[in-house]
Design a protein around this motif. Structure first.
Motif, PDB file in Angstrom:
ATOM      1  N   TYR A  48      -0.648  -6.875  -6.092  1.00  0.00           N
ATOM      2  CA  TYR A  48       0.411  -5.741  -6.422  1.00  0.00           C
ATOM      3  C   TYR A  48       0.248  -4.568  -5.746  1.00  0.00           C
ATOM      4  CZ  TYR A  48       3.245  -2.556  -9.033  1.00  0.00           C
ATOM      5  OH  TYR A  48       4.114  -1.789  -9.520  1.00  0.00           O
ATOM      6  N   PHE A  49       0.921  -3.817  -5.207  1.00  0.00           N
ATOM      7  CA  PHE A  49       0.765  -2.536  -4.738  1.00  0.00           C
ATOM      8  C   PHE A  49       1.748  -1.566  -4.871  1.00  0.00           C
ATOM      9  CE2 PHE A  49      -1.436  -5.619  -2.063  1.00  0.00           C
ATOM     10  CZ  PHE A  49      -2.795  -5.087  -2.138  1.00  0.00           C
ATOM     11  N   ASN A  50       1.369  -0.313  -5.690  1.00  0.00           N
ATOM     12  CA  ASN A  50       2.662   0.591  -6.073  1.00  0.00           C
ATOM     13  C   ASN A  50       2.494   1.501  -4.969  1.00  0.00           C
ATOM     14  OD1 ASN A  50       4.201   2.617  -6.756  1.00  0.00           O
ATOM     15  ND2 ASN A  50       4.140   1.610  -8.986  1.00  0.00           N
ATOM     16  N   LEU A  51       3.347   1.580  -4.263  1.00  0.00           N
ATOM     17  CA  LEU A  51       3.032   2.787  -3.009  1.00  0.00           C
ATOM     18  C   LEU A  51       3.493   4.025  -3.376  1.00  0.00           C
ATOM     19  CD1 LEU A  51       4.920   0.377  -0.257  1.00  0.00           C
ATOM     20  CD2 LEU A  51       2.473   1.172  -0.420  1.00  0.00           C
ATOM     21  N   LEU A  74      -5.677  -3.849   2.562  1.00  0.00           N
ATOM     22  CA  LEU A  74      -4.919  -4.063   1.597  1.00  0.00           C
ATOM     23  C   LEU A  74      -6.025  -5.011   0.765  1.00  0.00           C
ATOM     24  CD1 LEU A  74      -1.162  -4.770   2.153  1.00  0.00           C
ATOM     25  CD2 LEU A  74      -2.203  -2.765   1.299  1.00  0.00           C
ATOM     26  N   GLU A  75      -6.744  -5.869   1.292  1.00  0.00           N
ATOM     27  CA  GLU A  75      -7.813  -6.686   0.672  1.00  0.00           C
ATOM     28  C   GLU A  75      -8.822  -5.746   0.059  1.00  0.00           C
ATOM     29  OE1 GLU A  75      -7.575 -11.090   2.402  1.00  0.00           O
ATOM     30  OE2 GLU A  75      -8.733  -9.874   3.486  1.00  0.00           O
ATOM     31  N   ALA A  76      -9.257  -4.802   1.080  1.00  0.00           N
ATOM     32  CA  ALA A  76     -10.318  -4.042   0.899  1.00  0.00           C
ATOM     33  C   ALA A  76      -9.820  -2.853  -0.286  1.00  0.00           C
ATOM     34  CB  ALA A  76     -10.667  -3.041   1.861  1.00  0.00           C
ATOM     35  N   PHE A  77      -8.863  -2.378  -0.198  1.00  0.00           N
ATOM     36  CA  PHE A  77      -8.256  -1.519  -1.281  1.00  0.00           C
ATOM     37  C   PHE A  77      -8.275  -2.132  -2.477  1.00  0.00           C
ATOM     38  CE2 PHE A  77      -4.879   0.334  -3.658  1.00  0.00           C
ATOM     39  CZ  PHE A  77      -5.010   1.904  -3.645  1.00  0.00           C
ATOM     40  N   SER A  78      -7.619  -3.511  -2.704  1.00  0.00           N
ATOM     41  CA  SER A  78      -7.516  -4.130  -4.075  1.00  0.00           C
ATOM     42  C   SER A  78      -8.439  -4.725  -4.328  1.00  0.00           C
ATOM     43  CB  SER A  78      -6.215  -5.104  -4.117  1.00  0.00           C
ATOM     44  OG  SER A  78      -6.364  -6.000  -2.942  1.00  0.00           O
ATOM     45  N   ALA A  79      -9.659  -5.011  -3.695  1.00  0.00           N
ATOM     46  CA  ALA A  79     -10.722  -6.058  -3.826  1.00  0.00           C
ATOM     47  C   ALA A  79     -10.478  -7.286  -4.254  1.00  0.00           C
ATOM     48  CB  ALA A  79     -11.573  -5.314  -5.064  1.00  0.00           C
ATOM     49  N   GLN A  80      -9.437  -8.015  -3.394  1.00  0.00           N
ATOM     50  CA  GLN A  80      -9.031  -9.336  -3.892  1.00  0.00           C
ATOM     51  C   GLN A  80      -8.523  -9.703  -2.400  1.00  0.00           C
ATOM     52  OE1 GLN A  80      -5.170  -8.500  -6.144  1.00  0.00           O
ATOM     53  NE2 GLN A  80      -4.799 -10.470  -5.462  1.00  0.00           N
TER      54      GLN A  80
END
Length: 191
Positions: A48-51, A74-80
């Motif tokens: 989930y990403f809230n822009l 996005l994987e790096a940003f969310s650590a998933q």
């Protein structure tokens, strides 16, 4: 709480030639709730990403619109991990990041194995921006409206009263008239 849109979302997931999906709707009708519930129930994981919440997140889409690079960041940003076919990717308030909306075209063309759902309540306003590039023909749409009376009854655990309404058995509806009227008043009161 079960929403009618869930059945449509499952149909979208299983659709051949599925494109990224945009859920349209007014504020506070349950777009995010419905997308997150769908991800929880129908996928191995949800990203989930809230822009609207992060300029850093929105900047991921500024360099280029290569889906594989975007997914890695996005994987790096969310650590998933975000896995094709297994992870539902949700871009919430997508109208706040024009390039994120434009990226849906490239996900459709170059990375269709990623399941992308975007939600936004001000997309109509965003469409009127002059520098805006909308992915015409590269996204699916679903509209979400406020909770209807039948959904309200189900949320209260009164599915049987929905079945009676749907059966068109006027004698049964009349028998429970006061119960229906009480619930209608509640429904109007809570909005």
């Amino acid at each position: 709480m079960k929403r009618k849109i869930t059945e449509k979302l499952i149909g979208w997931k299983n659709k051949e030639g599925r494109m990224p999906l945009i859920i349209n709707g007014a504020r506070q009708v349950g777009k995010t709730y419905s997308a997150l519930s769908f991800g929880r129930d129908c996928y191995n994981s949800t990203a989930y990403f809230n822009l609207e919440d992060s300029a850093e997140l929105a900047s991921i889409f500024e360099r280029d619109l290569d889906p594989e690079r975007i997914i890695k960041e996005l994987e790096a940003f969310s650590a998933q991990r975000i896995l094709p076919e297994e992870t539902l990717v949700i871009f919430d308030e997508i109208q706040t990041a024009e390039r994120a909306l434009t990226s849906l075209k490239y996900f459709c063309e170059k990375a269709p194995s990623y399941h992308i759902v975007a939600a936004g309540s001000l997309l109509g306003v965003a469409l009127n921006r002059s520098k805006y590039s909308f992915p015409v023909g590269k996204v699916d749409f679903m509209d979400l409206y406020p909770l209807n009376f039948r959904e309200f009854l189900c949320a209260l655990g009164e599915e049987r009263f929905v079945e009676i309404l749907d059966s068109s058995d006027t004698d049964m509806v009349t028998m429970f008239k006061s119960k229906y009227l009480d619930r209608v008043r509640e429904y109007y009161y809570v909005g």
